[in-house]
Design a protein around this motif. Structure first.
Motif, PDB file in Angstrom:
ATOM      1  N   LEU A  51      10.510   6.235  23.385  1.00 22.05           N
ATOM      2  CA  LEU A  51       9.792   6.250  22.118  1.00 22.05           C
ATOM      3  C   LEU A  51       9.125   4.911  21.833  1.00 22.05           C
ATOM      4  O   LEU A  51       9.704   3.856  22.058  1.00 22.05           O
ATOM      5  N   ASP A  52       7.876   4.961  21.334  1.00 18.52           N
ATOM      6  CA  ASP A  52       7.185   3.751  20.903  1.00 18.52           C
ATOM      7  C   ASP A  52       6.996   3.715  19.392  1.00 18.52           C
ATOM      8  O   ASP A  52       7.056   2.648  18.786  1.00 18.52           O
ATOM      9  N   GLY A  53       6.728   4.862  18.786  1.00 18.45           N
ATOM     10  CA  GLY A  53       6.522   4.876  17.347  1.00 18.45           C
ATOM     11  C   GLY A  53       6.661   6.266  16.774  1.00 18.45           C
ATOM     12  O   GLY A  53       6.742   7.258  17.499  1.00 18.45           O
ATOM     13  N   ALA A  54       6.695   6.348  15.451  1.00 12.85           N
ATOM     14  CA  ALA A  54       6.833   7.635  14.770  1.00 12.85           C
ATOM     15  C   ALA A  54       6.269   7.529  13.366  1.00 12.85           C
ATOM     16  O   ALA A  54       6.173   6.437  12.795  1.00 12.85           O
ATOM     17  N   LYS A  91       0.809  -1.215   0.000  1.00 15.96           N
ATOM     18  CA  LYS A  91       0.000   0.000   0.000  1.00 15.96           C
ATOM     19  C   LYS A  91       0.850   1.276   0.000  1.00 15.96           C
ATOM     20  O   LYS A  91       0.321   2.380   0.125  1.00 15.96           O
ATOM     21  N   GLY A  92       2.176   1.130  -0.122  1.00 13.56           N
ATOM     22  CA  GLY A  92       3.039   2.299  -0.254  1.00 13.56           C
ATOM     23  C   GLY A  92       3.530   2.905   1.042  1.00 13.56           C
ATOM     24  O   GLY A  92       3.960   4.063   1.066  1.00 13.56           O
ATOM     25  N   ILE A  93       3.478   2.150   2.134  1.00 12.21           N
ATOM     26  CA  ILE A  93       3.942   2.624   3.442  1.00 12.21           C
ATOM     27  C   ILE A  93       5.093   1.747   3.914  1.00 12.21           C
ATOM     28  O   ILE A  93       4.969   0.521   3.944  1.00 12.21           O
ATOM     29  N   VAL A  94       6.192   2.369   4.290  1.00  9.96           N
ATOM     30  CA  VAL A  94       7.353   1.622   4.774  1.00  9.96           C
ATOM     31  C   VAL A  94       7.231   1.453   6.287  1.00  9.96           C
ATOM     32  O   VAL A  94       7.049   2.433   7.017  1.00  9.96           O
ATOM     33  N   LEU A  95       7.333   0.234   6.771  1.00  8.92           N
ATOM     34  CA  LEU A  95       7.337  -0.038   8.203  1.00  8.92           C
ATOM     35  C   LEU A  95       8.733  -0.473   8.607  1.00  8.92           C
ATOM     36  O   LEU A  95       9.269  -1.458   8.083  1.00  8.92           O
ATOM     37  N   ILE A  96       9.325   0.270   9.531  1.00 11.96           N
ATOM     38  CA  ILE A  96      10.677  -0.019  10.006  1.00 11.96           C
ATOM     39  C   ILE A  96      10.639  -0.229  11.513  1.00 11.96           C
ATOM     40  O   ILE A  96       9.993   0.530  12.241  1.00 11.96           O
ATOM     41  N   VAL A  97      11.300  -1.258  11.979  1.00 14.95           N
ATOM     42  CA  VAL A  97      11.439  -1.499  13.413  1.00 14.95           C
ATOM     43  C   VAL A  97      12.883  -1.209  13.805  1.00 14.95           C
ATOM     44  O   VAL A  97      13.819  -1.755  13.216  1.00 14.95           O
ATOM     45  N   GLU A  98      13.054  -0.334  14.778  1.00 17.06           N
ATOM     46  CA  GLU A  98      14.389   0.038  15.257  1.00 17.06           C
ATOM     47  C   GLU A  98      14.297   0.355  16.745  1.00 17.06           C
ATOM     48  O   GLU A  98      13.473   1.170  17.172  1.00 17.06           O
ATOM     49  N   ARG A  99      15.117  -0.321  17.544  1.00 14.98           N
ATOM     50  CA  ARG A  99      15.099  -0.082  18.990  1.00 14.98           C
ATOM     51  C   ARG A  99      15.318   1.393  19.310  1.00 14.98           C
ATOM     52  O   ARG A  99      16.108   2.065  18.663  1.00 14.98           O
ATOM     53  N   HIS A 100      14.614   1.875  20.344  1.00 11.70           N
ATOM     54  CA  HIS A 100      14.771   3.274  20.719  1.00 11.70           C
ATOM     55  C   HIS A 100      16.148   3.494  21.336  1.00 11.70           C
ATOM     56  O   HIS A 100      16.793   2.557  21.823  1.00 11.70           O
ATOM     57  N   LEU A 101      16.594   4.722  21.302  1.00  7.26           N
ATOM     58  CA  LEU A 101      17.862   5.101  21.919  1.00  7.26           C
ATOM     59  C   LEU A 101      17.607   5.577  23.338  1.00  7.26           C
ATOM     60  O   LEU A 101      16.532   6.115  23.635  1.00  7.26           O
ATOM     61  N   PRO A 102      18.547   5.409  24.242  1.00 10.05           N
ATOM     62  CA  PRO A 102      18.366   5.855  25.629  1.00 10.05           C
ATOM     63  C   PRO A 102      17.959   7.323  25.687  1.00 10.05           C
ATOM     64  O   PRO A 102      18.509   8.170  25.004  1.00 10.05           O
ATOM     65  N   GLY A 103      16.938   7.598  26.501  1.00  9.71           N
ATOM     66  CA  GLY A 103      16.493   8.969  26.685  1.00  9.71           C
ATOM     67  C   GLY A 103      15.377   9.394  25.758  1.00  9.71           C
ATOM     68  O   GLY A 103      14.889  10.523  25.852  1.00  9.71           O
ATOM     69  N   SER A 104      14.929   8.513  24.853  1.00  8.38           N
ATOM     70  CA  SER A 104      13.910   8.928  23.892  1.00  8.38           C
ATOM     71  C   SER A 104      12.503   8.504  24.287  1.00  8.38           C
ATOM     72  O   SER A 104      11.532   9.087  23.819  1.00  8.38           O
ATOM     73  N   ARG A 124       9.400  -1.187  22.055  1.00 12.06           N
ATOM     74  CA  ARG A 124       9.887  -0.993  23.429  1.00 12.06           C
ATOM     75  C   ARG A 124       9.144  -1.931  24.375  1.00 12.06           C
ATOM     76  O   ARG A 124       9.700  -2.404  25.366  1.00 12.06           O
ATOM     77  N   HIS A 125       7.880  -2.156  24.087  1.00  9.23           N
ATOM     78  CA  HIS A 125       7.081  -3.150  24.804  1.00  9.23           C
ATOM     79  C   HIS A 125       6.729  -4.242  23.781  1.00  9.23           C
ATOM     80  O   HIS A 125       5.913  -4.014  22.895  1.00  9.23           O
ATOM     81  N   ASP A 126       7.353  -5.381  23.902  1.00 10.92           N
ATOM     82  CA  ASP A 126       7.169  -6.454  22.922  1.00 10.92           C
ATOM     83  C   ASP A 126       5.891  -7.211  23.240  1.00 10.92           C
ATOM     84  O   ASP A 126       5.903  -8.306  23.809  1.00 10.92           O
ATOM     85  N   ARG A 127       4.755  -6.577  22.868  1.00  9.63           N
ATOM     86  CA  ARG A 127       3.443  -7.174  23.112  1.00  9.63           C
ATOM     87  C   ARG A 127       2.562  -6.936  21.890  1.00  9.63           C
ATOM     88  O   ARG A 127       2.662  -5.904  21.226  1.00  9.63           O
TER      89      ARG A 127
END
Length: 425
Positions: free
Chosen positions: A283-286, A268-281, A302-305
């Protein structure tokens, strides 16, 4: 930048004129089609600039932004105007607070405070709550943060978490090389200088104070990985049309749902990337746009659920369909449990909730009151979704994260995405 309601009205009128000009240009017959298209493109560029300024003024005045930070001293005048608008003060209100004539404040802002003395700038900064670092904290704490750099030269490259980036092998570090220079080279290559400008402001929805340089570095990594998929022609053409969302919800019932979600989004033209957050961020998604306008959704797991995966994914897709193309020029960064009160985030939340469980069906879920695993499974079967989604929503709405633990799909996302070939370093 728009400084007052009066200027807002003038800009709105100008916007209507430009839109009429586009319509007239399209209707005009000519033998020089290339010239016609160039004229239309030029007018549309002006329209985009005005729309962005109007959107920023609306956002500031509504109180949806309670924090903004910038780094170049020459950006201080803009921060002062932002702080005044976000505080709900007019130019006259500020003048009264400072004991000066409104015309003086108007002249200051119109000239980017060029005629103001250092003492006067300090006085105005204190009146508006602007700190010496170039930030403001408004009276309406809405849980929103905005980070913006004038251009890439304003970045203090040494503040990027280069040690962690080197540890994760994002770039090589030859013996004797300067790590600050290497991290700068990496960012400019991976993201590009345009992602550290006002055209890519970072809007963070978080209950914690994020490290803005961690956000910037993480974004560079996500964009680098996204570009690899785009260049490999693994991503289809994107249309701002969400009628296929039920197909995505249908995948929640499958054990390999997250893996298949990646594949569906790519088509559908959307890129999904998984990348661990960096300390201090925190972050769950963007959600952001890569060069060329391809939507990119980044997740940290960050929460593997399962419940977290599906809700955060849908929330970011809400940003894609509702906000990324509306002229705000924000890259959206989200912490799942961010503070309430932000209209933009509330819209993305509602998009996610309605996509996963329409409100009329949610009202019929008896498991909201029974709180038993059996009731959750019955409701999930009736609606046609995975039980983890209902369990996760119940836990969040009740603020009780000790119940229904066996239904939230703990540890069931990262492993299958790793198996699918995503580099989750």
């Amino acid at each position: 930048m728009i400084y007052s309601d009066k200027q807002y009205g003038v800009a709105s009128a100008r916007l209507n004129e430009l839109r009429d000009a586009v319509a007239a240009a399209k209707a005009r017959e000519t033998d020089q089609a290339w010239l016609k298209q160039a004229e239309i493109a030029g007018i549309k560029s002006q329209i985009a600039d005005i729309e962005a300024e109007l959107a920023e003024y609306d956002l500031l005045k509504s109180g949806q932004v309670s924090f903004s930070k910038t780094y170049a001293l020459e950006e201080l005048p803009r921060v002062l105007v932002q702080a005044r608008i976000a505080s709900g003060m007019s130019q006259t209100d500020l003048a009264e607070k400072l004991g000066m004539k409104p015309q003086q404040v108007q002249r200051y802002e119109a000239s980017d405070y060029m005629g103001a003395s250092l003492g006067r700038l300090i006085e105005i900064s204190k009146a508006l709550g602007v700190k010496a670092s170039g930030s403001f904290e408004g009276p309406k704490q809405a849980g929103g943060s905005v980070f913006a750099w004038g251009d890439a030269d304003d970045i203090v490259w040494g503040q990027l978490p280069y040690r962690e980036m080197i540890k994760r092998k994002w770039f090589d570090m030859p013996r004797g090389a300067n790590p600050v220079e290497r991290v700068k080279e990496y960012f400019l290559r991976a993201a590009g200088p345009q992602f550290a400008t006002a055209l890519h402001r970072k809007k963070m929805h978080s209950g914690n104070a994020p490290n803005e340089y961690a956000l910037l570095a993480w974004q560079a990594r996500v964009l680098e990985k996204a570009r690899g998929k785009i260049e490999a022609q693994k991503i289809g053409r994107f249309d701002v049309d969400d009628r296929w969302m039920p197909q995505l919800v249908e995948l929640t019932k499958r054990k390999d749902g997250p893996k298949r979600a990646c594949e569906l989004l790519a088509r559908k033209g959307i890129v999904l990337i998984v990348e661990r957050h960096l300390p201090g961020s925190y972050l769950d998604g963007a959600a952001m746009l890569a060069d060329g306008g391809t939507p990119v959704v980044g997740l940290t797991l960050r929460h593997d659920r399962l419940d977290n995966f599906w809700f955060v994914l849908m929330h970011e897709l809400g940003h894609v369909f509702l906000h990324l193309f509306d002229g705000l020029r924000f890259d959206f960064f989200d912490e799942e449990d961010g503070s309430d009160g932000d209209t933009i985030e509330a819209e993305a939340d509602r998009f996610a909730l309605d996509a996963l469980i329409p409100s009329d069906l949610w009202d019929q879920c008896l498991s909201r009151f029974a709180l038993s695993e059996e009731a959750v499974k019955i409701d999930a079967e009736t609606i046609g979704i995975d039980p983890s989604i209902i369990a996760g929503r119940i836990r969040k709405e009740r603020g009780n994260y000790t119940i229904l633990n066996d239904l939230i799909g703990l540890g069931q996302v990262r492993a299958q995405l790793e198996e699918a070939g995503d580099d989750l370093d």
